[in-house]
Motif scaffolding. Structure first.
Motif, short mmCIF file in Angstrom:
data_model
loop_
_atom_site.label_atom_id
_atom_site.label_comp_id
_atom_site.label_asym_id
_atom_site.label_seq_id
_atom_site.Cartn_x
_atom_site.Cartn_y
_atom_site.Cartn_z
N ARG A 130 11.88 45.53 16.49
CA ARG A 130 10.92 45.30 15.40
C ARG A 130 11.68 44.78 14.19
O ARG A 130 12.84 45.16 13.98
CB ARG A 130 10.24 46.63 15.02
CG ARG A 130 9.33 47.22 16.05
CD ARG A 130 9.04 48.70 15.72
NE ARG A 130 8.54 48.89 14.36
CZ ARG A 130 7.23 49.00 14.05
NH1 ARG A 130 6.32 48.93 15.00
NH2 ARG A 130 6.85 49.21 12.81
N PRO A 131 11.03 43.97 13.36
CA PRO A 131 11.73 43.45 12.18
C PRO A 131 12.13 44.52 11.18
O PRO A 131 13.09 44.32 10.42
CB PRO A 131 10.73 42.47 11.57
CG PRO A 131 9.42 42.77 12.18
CD PRO A 131 9.70 43.36 13.52
N ASP A 132 11.44 45.65 11.17
CA ASP A 132 11.80 46.71 10.22
C ASP A 132 12.91 47.60 10.75
O ASP A 132 13.25 48.61 10.12
CB ASP A 132 10.57 47.55 9.84
CG ASP A 132 9.85 48.14 11.05
OD1 ASP A 132 10.21 47.80 12.20
OD2 ASP A 132 8.91 48.93 10.85
N MET A 156 12.15 39.57 18.06
CA MET A 156 11.38 40.40 17.14
C MET A 156 9.89 40.11 17.28
O MET A 156 9.48 38.97 17.50
CB MET A 156 11.81 40.13 15.69
CG MET A 156 13.21 40.58 15.38
SD MET A 156 13.66 40.36 13.63
CE MET A 156 13.95 38.59 13.58
N GLY A 157 9.09 41.15 17.15
CA GLY A 157 7.66 41.00 17.24
C GLY A 157 7.05 40.52 15.94
O GLY A 157 7.06 41.25 14.94
N TYR A 162 -0.90 37.99 9.72
CA TYR A 162 -1.83 38.54 8.73
C TYR A 162 -1.64 40.04 8.58
O TYR A 162 -1.76 40.80 9.55
CB TYR A 162 -3.27 38.24 9.14
CG TYR A 162 -3.54 36.76 9.28
CD1 TYR A 162 -3.65 35.94 8.16
CD2 TYR A 162 -3.65 36.17 10.54
CE1 TYR A 162 -3.87 34.58 8.29
CE2 TYR A 162 -3.88 34.81 10.68
CZ TYR A 162 -3.99 34.02 9.55
OH TYR A 162 -4.19 32.67 9.70
N ASN A 163 -1.38 40.49 7.36
CA ASN A 163 -1.18 41.93 7.13
C ASN A 163 -2.44 42.73 7.44
O ASN A 163 -2.35 43.90 7.85
CB ASN A 163 -0.73 42.18 5.69
CG ASN A 163 0.74 41.86 5.48
OD1 ASN A 163 1.53 41.91 6.43
ND2 ASN A 163 1.11 41.52 4.26
N GLU A 164 -3.61 42.14 7.25
CA GLU A 164 -4.83 42.84 7.59
C GLU A 164 -4.88 43.16 9.08
O GLU A 164 -5.26 44.26 9.49
CB GLU A 164 -6.06 42.01 7.20
CG GLU A 164 -7.38 42.70 7.49
CD GLU A 164 -8.59 41.86 7.11
OE1 GLU A 164 -9.72 42.34 7.33
OE2 GLU A 164 -8.41 40.74 6.59
N CYS A 173 4.18 47.79 10.19
CA CYS A 173 5.15 46.80 9.75
C CYS A 173 4.37 45.63 9.14
O CYS A 173 3.32 45.26 9.67
CB CYS A 173 5.98 46.33 10.95
SG CYS A 173 7.27 45.14 10.56
N THR A 174 4.86 45.07 8.06
CA THR A 174 4.17 43.96 7.41
C THR A 174 4.82 42.62 7.78
O THR A 174 5.96 42.58 8.27
CB THR A 174 4.21 44.11 5.89
OG1 THR A 174 5.59 44.00 5.45
CG2 THR A 174 3.63 45.44 5.45
N HIS A 175 4.10 41.55 7.50
CA HIS A 175 4.67 40.22 7.74
C HIS A 175 5.85 39.96 6.81
O HIS A 175 6.80 39.27 7.19
CB HIS A 175 3.60 39.14 7.54
CG HIS A 175 4.10 37.77 7.90
ND1 HIS A 175 4.46 37.43 9.18
CD2 HIS A 175 4.31 36.66 7.13
CE1 HIS A 175 4.87 36.16 9.20
NE2 HIS A 175 4.79 35.69 7.98
#
Length: 320
Positions: A130-132, A156-157, A162-164, A173-175
Motif C-alpha cells: 500500500r502507498p501508506d 502499489m494499489g 477519487y478520495n470519495e 488510504c487517500t490518493h
C-alpha cells in the motif's frame, strides 16, 4: 489466415513481450510468496475489516496459518513452473496483503530468505504493498537488491483516484498518500507498478477514464495492472451486493471500456494485466463463464478488431 493476435503480436505494450525481450527469450515466471503479512486496514492501525472488495476470510492471522514455509512455497512454485511451463528464470513475488508492513530488519530477513533459494535462476523481486506503507528506509532496502543485479518491482494499489471512492470502500488510504509514495520513488531505480480497479458502481465511465491522466503524469510509473471489480464471498461488498444488487461489468462492456482507456495510456507503460481473476468458488459477480486464457483471447481479439493501439490518443491528451 490468422490475425496478428494469433501470432502473438498485440497493439498494446504487454508484459509477456516485455519479459521476453528483457531476458533474451528466456521463459520468466513469477513465483507468488505469502510472507504472512497483515495490513494496517485490518489490524486496527488504520481500520478493521479491510477494503470493502476484499475477501476477509482469505486473510487469517499469522498464528493460525498452517501454510508452507517461504522455502517450500518457492521450491514448489518453481517446480510447478518448470514442469508445466518450461520456466527458466523467476521473479519472487510477495503478493498477499501488505508486504512492506513490518520493520525494515524483518523485511530484509524475509526478502533475503526468499532470494537465497536457487539464486542463479532468480532475476527479480516484486513486492506488493500500500502507498501508506512505504518510506525512505524501505525504498532504500528495496534499492539495495537492485545493487545485487536484480530487477525490483514496487507494486502499489491506486484502486481509484477519487478520495470519495477510497472512503466508501474502506481503503484507509487517500490518493494524496499515493502521490507522496510516488514522489518518494521519483528518481529511484525501482520499477513502479500501480494497480487500478474499474467498475465501482458510483463511478461513471468518464470518471474512470480520468484515471489515465493520473497514471500518465508520473514518469516513474513503468507498469500498470488493470482490473475490473469483483464481488466475492466474505467481503463487505459481497454482503451489500446480495442485499441490493448493483451493476457490474459484462465482459463486452469491460472490453469496450479498455478500448477507450488504452489509446489514452502513455505508450511506454507496460500493461501487466488487463483483468483480474477470482476463485470461482468465492466469486459472486461478474461471472463471465470463461477460463483466464479464454478471457484474454476474447479481449485481445476484440481490441484488435476495434483497431485499438496503446498511446494512439496520448499526444492529443498531452496537448489538449
Amino acid at each position: 489466415m490468422g490475425t496478428p493476435v494469433d501470432f502473438g503480436f498485440k497493439t498494446y505494450n504487454y508484459y509477456g513481450a516485455y519479459l521476453k525481450k528483457k531476458y533474451e527469450g528466456k521463459r520468466v515466471f513469477k513465483i507468488i510468496v505469502d510472507g504472512g503479512f497483515t495490513c494496517p486496514n485490518r489490524d486496527g492501525s488504520k481500520g478493521y475489516g479491510g477494503c470493502a472488495y476484499c475477501n476477509v476470510d482469505s486473510f487469517t492471522p499469522e498464528l493460525s496459518r498452517k501454510g508452507p514455509t517461504i522455502r517450500e512455497q518457492i521450491e514448489k512454485g518453481m517446480e510447478r513452473a518448470i514442469k508445466g511451463y518450461a520456466a527458466e528464470k523467476f521473479i519472487i513475488y510477495f503478493q498477499p496483503n501488505t508486504n512492506t508492513y513490518a520493520p525494515v530488519h524483518y523485511l530484509k530477513m524475509m526478502y533475503d530468505e526468499a532470494l537465497s533459494i536457487a539464486p542463479e535462476n532468480v532475476v527479480g523481486l516484486s513486492v506488493g504493498t500500500r502507498p501508506d506503507c512505504i518510506d525512505a528506509e524501505k525504498v532504500a532496502l528495496l534499492e539495495s537488491y537492485r545493487e545485487r543485479g536484480l530487477d525490483v518491482d514496487l507494486e502499489m494499489g491506486m484502486e481509484s483516484i477519487y478520495n470519495e471512492t477510497l472512503s466508501k470502500i474502506n481503503r484507509g488510504c487517500t490518493h494524496e498518500e499515493l502521490e507522496v509514495a510516488l514522489n518518494l520513488v521519483r528518481t529511484s531505480p525501482l520499477d513502479v507498478c500501480v494497480h487500478t480497479i474499474f467498475g465501482f458502481p458510483w463511478e461513471t465511465k468518464e470518471m474512470m477514464l480520468r484515471y489515465v491522466h493520473e497514471i500518465n503524469r508520473f514518469p516513474q510509473i513503468k507498469f500498470v495492472k488493470l482490473h475490473h471489480l469483483h464481488i466475492v464471498e466474505g467481503s463487505i461488498m459481497g454482503v451489500q451486493y446480495k442485499r441490493d444488487p448493483f451493476h457490474v461489468f459484462s465482459l463486452e462492456e469491460y472490453t469496450n471500456f479498455l478500448a477507450e482507456f488504452i489509446p489514452l495510456l502513455r505508450p511506454d507503460i507496460v500493461i501487466q494485466r488487463l483483468f483480474g481473476i477470482s476463485d470461482y468458488d468465492l466469486l459472486i459477480a461478474p461471472n463471465w463463464g470463461l477460463k483466464k486464457a479464454e478471457i484474454q483471447t476474447y479481449i485481445d481479439k476484440e481490441l484488435e478488431r476495434q483497431g485499438v493501439v496503446q498511446g494512439a490518443a496520448y499526444q492529443s491528451l498531452v496537448h489538449s
